[in-house]
Design an enzyme around this catalytic site. Structure first.
Site, PDB file in Angstrom:
ATOM      1  N   ASP A 107      72.943  49.444  39.289  1.00 43.82           N
ATOM      2  CA  ASP A 107      72.628  49.582  40.716  1.00 43.82           C
ATOM      3  C   ASP A 107      71.823  50.849  41.009  1.00 43.82           C
ATOM      4  OD1 ASP A 107      75.192  48.114  40.162  1.00 43.82           O
ATOM      5  OD2 ASP A 107      74.967  47.558  42.260  1.00 43.82           O
ATOM      6  N   TYR A 123      66.075  47.398  44.556  1.00 42.63           N
ATOM      7  CA  TYR A 123      66.478  47.246  45.952  1.00 42.63           C
ATOM      8  C   TYR A 123      65.290  47.064  46.890  1.00 42.63           C
ATOM      9  CZ  TYR A 123      71.303  48.278  44.714  1.00 42.63           C
ATOM     10  OH  TYR A 123      72.554  48.230  44.161  1.00 42.63           O
ATOM     11  N   HIS A 148      76.959  41.454  36.313  1.00 43.08           N
ATOM     12  CA  HIS A 148      76.789  42.305  37.507  1.00 43.08           C
ATOM     13  C   HIS A 148      78.054  42.441  38.354  1.00 43.08           C
ATOM     14  CE1 HIS A 148      74.669  44.574  40.453  1.00 43.08           C
ATOM     15  NE2 HIS A 148      75.000  43.739  41.409  1.00 43.08           N
ATOM     16  N   HIS A 152      83.065  44.453  48.026  1.00 40.13           N
ATOM     17  CA  HIS A 152      82.864  43.305  47.126  1.00 40.13           C
ATOM     18  C   HIS A 152      84.162  42.866  46.438  1.00 40.13           C
ATOM     19  CE1 HIS A 152      78.629  43.618  47.741  1.00 40.13           C
ATOM     20  NE2 HIS A 152      78.459  44.690  47.019  1.00 40.13           N
ATOM     21  N   HIS A 181      79.570  50.155  44.374  1.00 39.30           N
ATOM     22  CA  HIS A 181      78.927  51.464  44.229  1.00 39.30           C
ATOM     23  C   HIS A 181      79.942  52.587  44.105  1.00 39.30           C
ATOM     24  CE1 HIS A 181      75.488  49.294  46.453  1.00 39.30           C
ATOM     25  NE2 HIS A 181      75.528  48.979  45.184  1.00 39.30           N
TER      26      HIS A 181
HETATM   27 FE   LIG Z   1      74.938  44.218  43.508  1.00 40.14          FE
END
Ligand SMILES: [Fe+2]
Ligand SMILES: *[C@@H]1O[C@H](CO)[C@@H](O)[C@H](O)[C@H]1NC(C)=O
Ligand SMILES: *[C@@H]1O[C@H](CO)[C@@H](O)[C@H](O)[C@H]1NC(C)=O
Ligand SMILES: *[C@@H]1O[C@H](CO)[C@@H](O)[C@H](O)[C@H]1NC(C)=O
Ligand SMILES: *[C@@H]1O[C@H](CO)[C@@H](O)[C@H](O)[C@H]1NC(C)=O
Ligand SMILES: *[C@@H]1O[C@H](CO)[C@@H](O)[C@H](O)[C@H]1NC(C)=O
Length: 460
Positions: free
Chosen positions: A164, A195, A314, A324, A353
């Site tokens: 990420d 991103y 991922h 998430h 993150h």
């Molecule tokens: Fe992601």
């Protein structure tokens, strides 16, 4: 141009609190949105149509090939890579080999890509330094890489692990930290690269900027790519219907060498490791191509040849952040029993993150009637590491579930990267480096013992 330095205010309250077995680090970093670096920070290299965004990755199953990729912004050519062995008599005046690239372009909304070249150079010698050159005359650019040692059970090898990453000032810190560490020989990248999709109309120029940003590592050592959700670029609102379009044009991987039918999942052997890349965003239910491939793939791994079995995916299966939370659950349900059966050593994931490392646990007893849904200690299970803390524009995920679940050994909401040093068939040393420390400081470190050759419990 002068860039205003971004001043990070660090609130360094550094002590750890032990809850249950695991540690929730109380290191707190002042939370502020991460900001993308301005595009002007990464101008194209000088010279008309100069090759840019150079990146390399392993090009076959065993490490004797390399895929060299680059972009020429204006013209289709030069689309040739010249390469030669560094130590060959006569140096670069000696015999040069040449390989033509396959060249592609794509359009995305109102963006038109440059010419994206991918050349696979083959039959390289193991453990050998090569130079390669792109472009001609005054606009040529030269790089180098070292091939891995021949695949074998006790071959030491050191990987960087990054996820990420994005292109913020924090990304820059993570990246610069990794680059400044001379140990890393290749990078395991667990998805979410540029991103670009966080910008209006998925501004694909951000893919170009990212390619230039990471070039000083990706041109010199292979980055092993896994796809993340930010590679999807699926945007029906602007009539972009083809998932992974920019990613698949820009990042080629040697998927056919492992009999995969898609670049989104594949495997490689490198030194003493066998690395399996999975796609969280492709079908993985029973009978799907990814399911059938993985079922056959795991059975192929020969631990006498490659003792270390490592998976990149991922979306994490074990992660105790509220961000998430449980997104990886359906894939865990499909595949976890195989990971235990085949004694996978390590699973690296991104997406969340923050940083987290688990105990060796499994949760595979459950069937729809027995109610057995708690993870249990399992010496055949992998350690799951979530390292989606590269520094992207969405900022840190600082809210953990409480209390810390017993499967969670260490967790901290900071940006950083890891180094995995495989020593031999039994031992690997692992360190996670948070950005706020100098490179020599490890915020989390541990020995990993190989599950096939030395399935003992690791020291705390
Ligand atoms: Fe992601
Ligand atoms: C694409 O469209 C957006 C929105 O209309 C605009 O801001 C941008 O400048 C356009 N880019 C190109 C390359 O035409
Ligand atoms: C990225 O980090 C490097 C090393 O600290 C620094 O020299 C460079 O200016 C940074 N780039 C930006 C855009 O801040
Ligand atoms: C596994 O690898 C070892 C070491 O390379 C080799 O001797 C052996 O024949 C391989 N086994 C199989 C089943 O291929
Ligand atoms: C479900 O698990 C229970 C307890 O382990 C077991 O007795 C039962 O046979 C299982 N059911 C099926 C359909 O496998
Ligand atoms: C493997 O590496 C570890 C750590 O360096 C070392 O302690 C161990 O003795 C090595 N094993 C063998 C068989 O060399």
């Amino acid at each position: 141009m002068m860039l205003l330095p971004i001043i990070f205010c660090l609130l360094v309250v550094q002590f750890c609190e032990v809850s249950n077995a695991g540690v929730t680090s109380r290191y707190v970093r002042k939370l502020e949105a991460s900001v993308d670096m301005p595009k002007q920070c990464f101008p194209p290299p000088p010279g008309f149509n100069a090759p840019e965004q150079v990146h390399i990755t392993q090009g076959d199953h065993v490490g004797r090939s390399m895929i060299i990729s680059w972009v020429t912004p204006i013209h289709h050519s030069p689309n040739v890579v010249a390469y030669w062995e560094a130590a060959a008599a006569g140096g670069h005046h000696g015999h040069k080999h040449k390989v033509h690239a396959k060249t592609t372009t794509y359009r995305y909304y109102n963006y038109s890509s440059g010419f994206i070249h991918h050349a696979t150079i083959r039959r390289l010698k193991y453990d050998t330094k090569y130079f390669y050159q792109l472009g001609k005359h005054d606009v040529s650019r030269r790089f180098s890489f070292r091939t891995p040692p021949k695949v074998g059970p006790d071959v030491p090898y050191t990987f960087g692990v990054i996820g990420d990453l994005g292109q913020t000032y924090d990304s820059n810190q993570t990246f610069e930290h990794y680059v400044s560490n001379p140990k890393g020989q290749a990078v395991l990248f667990v998805g979410d690269l540029s991103y670009a999709d966080n910008h209006p109309f998925h501004d694909n120029e951000r893919w170009d900027i990212w390619g230039r940003f990471v070039e000083k590592s990706t041109a010199y050592q292979p980055w092993i790519w896994a796809p993340g959700n930010h590679e999807l670029d699926y945007a029906p609102e602007i009539e972009e219907y083809m998932p992974f379009k920019p990613y698949m044009h820009r990042y080629h991987v040697p998927y056919k060498a492992s009999k995969s039918t898609s670049p989104l999942w594949y495997s490689i052997k490198r030194a003493s490791t066998y690395i399996i890349v999975l796609s969280s965003y492709s079908a993985y239910g029973k009978y799907t191509p990814q399911y059938k491939w993985l079922e056959q793939e795991l059975a192929k791994v020969n631990r006498s040849e490659t003792p270390w079995l490592i998976v990149l995916v991922h979306s994490p299966w074990y992660n105790s952040n509220t961000y998430h939370y449980m997104e990886g659950e359906s894939m865990r349900v499909m595949f976890e029993s195989w990971f235990v059966k085949y004694k996978v050593d390590l699973v690296f994931a991104g997406h969340v993150h923050s940083y987290e490392r688990t105990e060796r646990v499994s949760n595979i007893q459950y069937n729809i009637t027995n109610g057995l849904s708690m993870p249990v200690k399992d010496a055949s299970a992998p350690v799951y590491i979530t390292i989606g803390d590269g520094g992207n524009i969405e900022g840190l995920a600082s809210s953990f579930t409480e209390p810390q679940p017993s499967y969670s050994a260490f967790r901290e909401a900071s940006f950083g990267h890891a180094i995995l040093e495989v020593k031999n068939r039994t031992h690997a040393f692992y360190t996670w480096h948070r950005n706020q420390d100098n490179e020599a400081t490890a915020a989390d470190s541990t020995w990993f013992y190989n599950r096939y050759w030395y399935p003992h419990e690791e020291p705390k």
